[in-house]
Design an enzyme around this catalytic site. Structure first.
Site, short mmCIF file in Angstrom:
data_model
loop_
_atom_site.label_atom_id
_atom_site.label_comp_id
_atom_site.label_asym_id
_atom_site.label_seq_id
_atom_site.Cartn_x
_atom_site.Cartn_y
_atom_site.Cartn_z
N VAL A 14 0.79 -1.26 0.01
CA VAL A 14 -0.05 -0.01 0.05
C VAL A 14 0.79 1.35 -0.04
CG1 VAL A 14 -1.90 1.29 1.22
CG2 VAL A 14 -2.05 -1.39 1.25
N ARG A 45 11.43 -0.77 7.66
CA ARG A 45 12.32 -1.22 8.64
C ARG A 45 13.81 -1.42 8.01
NH1 ARG A 45 8.62 -6.25 9.87
NH2 ARG A 45 8.83 -6.12 7.71
N LYS A 105 -6.87 -1.90 9.66
CA LYS A 105 -8.11 -2.21 10.32
C LYS A 105 -8.02 -3.24 11.40
CE LYS A 105 -7.16 -5.09 6.95
NZ LYS A 105 -6.97 -5.10 5.35
N GLY A 134 -10.99 -1.71 0.82
CA GLY A 134 -9.86 -1.01 -0.11
C GLY A 134 -10.45 0.17 -0.73
N LYS A 205 -13.34 -5.74 9.79
CA LYS A 205 -14.06 -4.56 9.07
C LYS A 205 -15.52 -4.39 9.32
CE LYS A 205 -10.87 -5.38 5.20
NZ LYS A 205 -10.43 -6.30 4.09
N GLY A 302 -5.28 -4.82 -2.93
CA GLY A 302 -4.38 -4.62 -3.93
C GLY A 302 -3.74 -2.95 -4.01
#
Ligand code: NAP
Ligand code: HSE
Length: 435
Positions: A14, A45, A105, A134, A205, A302
């Site tokens: 994302v 990271r 979420k 999404g 969700k 996605g």
């Protein structure tokens, strides 16, 4: 043109999509925001890892303090998954005066009240459109566009990975394991895909939507949930024979005695909009008392669909729209009493699909029918084919029964009793049916 300095924490599927929108389409975001959204830092990271995207010199860093301690950065997209260190990082960013955008979420479903209360105390905001479905703007629709309604019900396909898996198994006969691996490769699945396939992600969700739509303060773990991990290709085949498709359906239904919440693989009648939702698409049917039914459909997982929602939240936050909604709607307040109670799952009514292995013996079908009758469950249709051995006596054969409406409690009791019958081998598969 005015400039808002922004940062991304977490540059995975994302985060990379969000960086692409900000860097490759800065003119578009500037036009819609009336200001430039300037990506100043992206925290990861491991900065030595090969990335899908080339960031301008000096943007990539492993140091969160380069964001937290930079007063010029005011909006941060926090795109690390899981609970920790995501929670601690979000609190640290709020304390440092940043407004947050997130797609996490799991974090909101688990720690929403703590995070939202702290944000409010600090005069900050948290935007979370990408956390549910999404790219579908369901959070804004429920909390703003439908705010004159009492939402009566909400039914949806909320996990893209599960829908992708079920679609590929159904349409291509692909194996469960192969499709899970494909969903991971395509960036749909959570870092731990168990959350997708066991119904956890959909329940988290649903808990968020139930809070926004009904004021329900629900622990997602208390939502009755079944995932697609136990789904047998035989059930997809029988569903098709009966003119249904199986989907992982999340349901929230408001009744006089409370709110029904559930997540389960459900047979949905072919030809109805939810049955036609394929691949990684999500869909939500919302019924409001004034607007009536509204249907939302779009990619639920996605890179770019999710980034679309995150970047829009960053624009809204930069221009000040998020703060307005965040403070008027009082999302996830620790002090807010729940406006509805949950209904007793045992009393919920619905139709059921049963599949069982039954010995080809005189009286075995009658015994099963008797158990259903004893629990007040009426049979709507039955499928029993001859076994592959020419209908040989005693060979176990699959038996599929569709019922009329019955309560969850009676269906559960009947299932237990049928499983204990001598002529029934193995567990009974029981799925909900939606016409
Ligand atoms: P991902 O691909 O696993 O990326 C996670 C990123 O977080 C990685 O870049 C990782 O850094 C970084 N990270 C992890 N721990 C960190 C730390 N301590 N400090 C700094 N960075 C850290 O995850 P994703 O798919 O983008 O998902 C991100 C969030 O969006 C999750 O909450 C997910 O549930 C949610 N979401 C995902 C989708 C989707 O379709 N993927 C859709 C909606 C919502 P490294 O790269 O250095 O390892
Ligand atoms: N893993 C999630 C899904 C990502 O498949 O729906 C979107 O929240």
């Amino acid at each position: 043109m005015e400039k808002t300095n922004v940062a991304i924490v977490g540059l995975g599927t994302v985060g990379t999509g969000v960086a692409r929108l900000l860097l490759d389409h800065g003119d578009r975001t500037a036009r819609h925001a009336g200001r430039t959204l300037w990506l100043k830092k992206a925290v990861v990271r491991d900065a030595s890892k090969e990335r899908e995207i080339d960031l301008p010199e000096g943007v990539l860093t492993e140091s969160l303090s380069e964001v937290a301690e930079d007063p010029e950065i005011t909006v941060v997209a926090q795109l690390i998954g899981g609970l920790e260190p995501a929670r601690t990082i979000m609190l640290q960013l709020l304390e440092s005066g940043k407004d947050i955008v997130t797609a996490n979420k799991a974090l909101l479903a688990e720690h929403g009240p703590e995070l939202f209360t702290r944000a409010r105390e600090l005069g900050r905001s948290i935007a979370f459109e990408a956390a549910v479905a999404g790219g579908i703007p369901i959070i804004a629709n429920i909390s703003q566009c439908l705010s004159a309604n009492q939402i009566c019900s909400l039914e949806g396909i909320l996990n893209g990975t599960s829908n992708f898996i079920v679609t590929k198994m159904d349409e291509k006969g692909s194996s469960f394991a192969d499709v899970v691996a494909e969903a991971q490769r395509l960036g749909y699945a959570e870092a731990d895909p168990t959350m997708d396939i066991d119904g956890t992600d959909a329940a988290q969700k649903l808990a968020i939507l139930a809070h926004l739509a009904f004021g329900a303060t629900v622990d997602w773990a208390e939502i009755p949930r079944v995932g697609i991990d136990g789904l047998d290709p035989d059930d997809l085949r029988y569903a098709k024979m009966l003119d249904y498709r199986i989907k992982l359906l999340a349901v929230a239904n408001l009744a006089n005695d409370g709110l029904e919440l559930s997540v389960s693989p459900t047979l949905i009648r072919v030809g109805t909009p939810l049955a036609e939702v394929r691949d990684a698409f999500n869909a939500i049917r919302v019924v409001g008392d004034a607007v009536g039914p509204v249907f939302y459909h779009g990619l639920g997982a996605g890179q770019m669909p999710t980034a679309s929602a995150v970047a829009a939240d960053m624009i809204d936050t930069a221009v000040g729209r998020t703060k307005l909604t965040f403070h008027t709607l009082e999302y996830f307040s620790i002090d807010q009493p729940p406006r509805v109670k949950l209904r007793d799952a045992q009393t919920l009514m619905g139709r059921y699909y049963f599949r069982l292995q039954v010995a080809n013996e005189p009286g075995s079908l009658a015994a099963i029918a008797a158990v259903l009758a004893k629990h007040g469950i009426s049979i709507a249709s039955v499928i029993q084919h001859e076994s592959g051995e020419g209908g040989k006596h005693r060979t176990p054969v699959p038996l599929v029964i569709m019922t009329h409406e019955a309560s969850e409690g009676s269906a559960q009791n009947a299932t237990n009793e049928i499983e204990s019958l001598q002529d029934v081998t193995g567990p009974v598969v029981r799925l909900r049916v939606k016409d």
